[in-house]
Write an enzyme that holds these catalytic residues in place. Sequence first.
Site, PDB file in Angstrom:
ATOM      1  N   HIS A 113       8.527   7.993   5.063  1.00 30.67           N
ATOM      2  CA  HIS A 113       9.892   7.971   4.542  1.00 30.67           C
ATOM      3  C   HIS A 113      10.196   6.607   3.952  1.00 30.67           C
ATOM      4  O   HIS A 113       9.768   5.584   4.486  1.00 30.67           O
ATOM      5  CB  HIS A 113      10.919   8.325   5.630  1.00 30.67           C
ATOM      6  CG  HIS A 113      10.747   7.563   6.909  1.00 30.67           C
ATOM      7  ND1 HIS A 113       9.757   7.861   7.826  1.00 30.67           N
ATOM      8  CD2 HIS A 113      11.424   6.509   7.423  1.00 30.67           C
ATOM      9  CE1 HIS A 113       9.833   7.030   8.852  1.00 30.67           C
ATOM     10  NE2 HIS A 113      10.835   6.177   8.626  1.00 30.67           N
ATOM     11  N   LEU A 114      10.930   6.621   2.867  1.00 31.91           N
ATOM     12  CA  LEU A 114      11.465   5.392   2.299  1.00 31.91           C
ATOM     13  C   LEU A 114      12.906   5.283   2.755  1.00 31.91           C
ATOM     14  O   LEU A 114      13.688   6.224   2.576  1.00 31.91           O
ATOM     15  CB  LEU A 114      11.426   5.424   0.764  1.00 31.91           C
ATOM     16  CG  LEU A 114      10.094   5.733   0.092  1.00 31.91           C
ATOM     17  CD1 LEU A 114      10.266   5.645  -1.434  1.00 31.91           C
ATOM     18  CD2 LEU A 114       8.998   4.801   0.561  1.00 31.91           C
ATOM     19  N   HIS A 115      13.261   4.150   3.354  1.00 30.71           N
ATOM     20  CA  HIS A 115      14.671   3.869   3.624  1.00 30.71           C
ATOM     21  C   HIS A 115      15.277   3.315   2.343  1.00 30.71           C
ATOM     22  O   HIS A 115      14.690   2.430   1.704  1.00 30.71           O
ATOM     23  CB  HIS A 115      14.806   2.789   4.705  1.00 30.71           C
ATOM     24  CG  HIS A 115      14.288   3.160   6.058  1.00 30.71           C
ATOM     25  ND1 HIS A 115      15.116   3.583   7.078  1.00 30.71           N
ATOM     26  CD2 HIS A 115      13.037   3.162   6.570  1.00 30.71           C
ATOM     27  CE1 HIS A 115      14.388   3.813   8.171  1.00 30.71           C
ATOM     28  NE2 HIS A 115      13.120   3.560   7.887  1.00 30.71           N
ATOM     29  N   GLY A 168       7.744  -1.136  13.314  1.00 30.54           N
ATOM     30  CA  GLY A 168       8.813  -0.392  13.972  1.00 30.54           C
ATOM     31  C   GLY A 168       8.922   1.050  13.526  1.00 30.54           C
ATOM     32  O   GLY A 168       9.968   1.679  13.711  1.00 30.54           O
ATOM     33  N   GLN A 169       7.847   1.603  12.955  1.00 29.42           N
ATOM     34  CA  GLN A 169       7.919   3.014  12.552  1.00 29.42           C
ATOM     35  C   GLN A 169       8.138   3.883  13.782  1.00 29.42           C
ATOM     36  O   GLN A 169       7.426   3.738  14.789  1.00 29.42           O
ATOM     37  CB  GLN A 169       6.627   3.436  11.832  1.00 29.42           C
ATOM     38  CG  GLN A 169       6.694   4.864  11.306  1.00 29.42           C
ATOM     39  CD  GLN A 169       5.466   5.265  10.471  1.00 29.42           C
ATOM     40  OE1 GLN A 169       4.507   4.493  10.346  1.00 29.42           O
ATOM     41  NE2 GLN A 169       5.508   6.462   9.913  1.00 29.42           N
ATOM     42  N   SER A 170       9.146   4.755  13.724  1.00 34.95           N
ATOM     43  CA  SER A 170       9.446   5.607  14.874  1.00 34.95           C
ATOM     44  C   SER A 170       9.289   7.086  14.545  1.00 34.95           C
ATOM     45  O   SER A 170       9.161   7.902  15.464  1.00 34.95           O
ATOM     46  CB  SER A 170      10.863   5.330  15.392  1.00 34.95           C
ATOM     47  OG  SER A 170      11.818   5.627  14.390  1.00 34.95           O
ATOM     48  N   ASN A 222       8.423   1.581   6.748  1.00 37.32           N
ATOM     49  CA  ASN A 222       7.769   1.006   7.921  1.00 37.32           C
ATOM     50  C   ASN A 222       6.457   1.736   8.180  1.00 37.32           C
ATOM     51  O   ASN A 222       6.420   2.972   8.196  1.00 37.32           O
ATOM     52  CB  ASN A 222       8.684   1.121   9.144  1.00 37.32           C
ATOM     53  CG  ASN A 222       9.939   0.279   8.994  1.00 37.32           C
ATOM     54  OD1 ASN A 222       9.888  -0.846   8.499  1.00 37.32           O
ATOM     55  ND2 ASN A 222      11.082   0.816   9.400  1.00 37.32           N
TER      56      ASN A 222
HETATM   57  P1  AMP Z   1      11.495   4.388  11.123  1.00 38.07           P
HETATM   58  O1  AMP Z   1      11.915   3.620  12.343  1.00 38.07           O
HETATM   59  O2  AMP Z   1      11.189   3.535   9.926  1.00 38.07           O
HETATM   60  O3  AMP Z   1      10.383   5.365  11.447  1.00 38.07           O
HETATM   61  O4  AMP Z   1      12.765   5.207  10.679  1.00 38.07           O
HETATM   62  C1  AMP Z   1      13.098   6.456  11.186  1.00 38.07           C
HETATM   63  C2  AMP Z   1      14.528   6.702  10.806  1.00 38.07           C
HETATM   64  O5  AMP Z   1      14.773   8.072  10.932  1.00 38.07           O
HETATM   65  C3  AMP Z   1      15.548   5.953  11.666  1.00 38.07           C
HETATM   66  O6  AMP Z   1      16.353   5.146  10.826  1.00 38.07           O
HETATM   67  C4  AMP Z   1      16.323   7.098  12.315  1.00 38.07           C
HETATM   68  O7  AMP Z   1      17.700   6.787  12.446  1.00 38.07           O
HETATM   69  C5  AMP Z   1      16.090   8.232  11.355  1.00 38.07           C
HETATM   70  N1  AMP Z   1      16.181   9.567  11.910  1.00 38.07           N
HETATM   71  C6  AMP Z   1      15.513  10.046  12.994  1.00 38.07           C
HETATM   72  N2  AMP Z   1      15.798  11.344  13.170  1.00 38.07           N
HETATM   73  C7  AMP Z   1      16.652  11.693  12.176  1.00 38.07           C
HETATM   74  C8  AMP Z   1      17.301  12.916  11.804  1.00 38.07           C
HETATM   75  N3  AMP Z   1      17.140  14.038  12.503  1.00 38.07           N
HETATM   76  N4  AMP Z   1      18.106  12.902  10.713  1.00 38.07           N
HETATM   77  C9  AMP Z   1      18.280  11.774  10.001  1.00 38.07           C
HETATM   78  N5  AMP Z   1      17.691  10.606  10.289  1.00 38.07           N
HETATM   79  C10 AMP Z   1      16.890  10.560  11.369  1.00 38.07           C
END
Ligand code: AMP
Length: 114
Positions: A100-102, A93-95, A87
């Site tokens: 990172h690659l899901h 929806g990047q949070s 993302n």
């Molecule tokens: P995104 O919304 O694409 O930025 O994905 C961020 C991802 O990071 C989400 O799926 C979260 O569940 C995951 N996430 C956030 N903090 C952690 C953490 N401390 N350990 C593992 N996953 C995390």
Amino acid sequence: MSECIFCRIAAGRAAARIVLEDEAAVVFHDLHPQAPVHLLVIPRRHVVSVAEGTTEDRELFGHLLLLAARAARLTGVADSGFRIVTNCGANAGQSVFHLHLHVLGGRAMRWPPG
Ligand code: AMP
């Protein structure tokens, strides 16, 4: 400002269920899995997203994809199929603003994604 959570995981300063790691990247289980297998592949170096990548990141970005495939094999989802998602920015929806690659697998995926 507090340190990026994925930088902390990469440095071993925050807990994560690590699947594999090497000098350039770490693969660990997502805290809130959206599939039976949901992994995150991150570079150790802080890069915000692929949108910020430059030609100097070519090798690193390729390495992340290969690690994603290796992690899918290690976690048993490679044969049934898996999805790699990254993302970039608000609409996607990047949070977490550390690239990172899901890697999602272990169930059938729908298309188009929501
Ligand atoms: P995104 O919304 O694409 O930025 O994905 C961020 C991802 O990071 C989400 O799926 C979260 O569940 C995951 N996430 C956030 N903090 C952690 C953490 N401390 N350990 C593992 N996953 C995390």
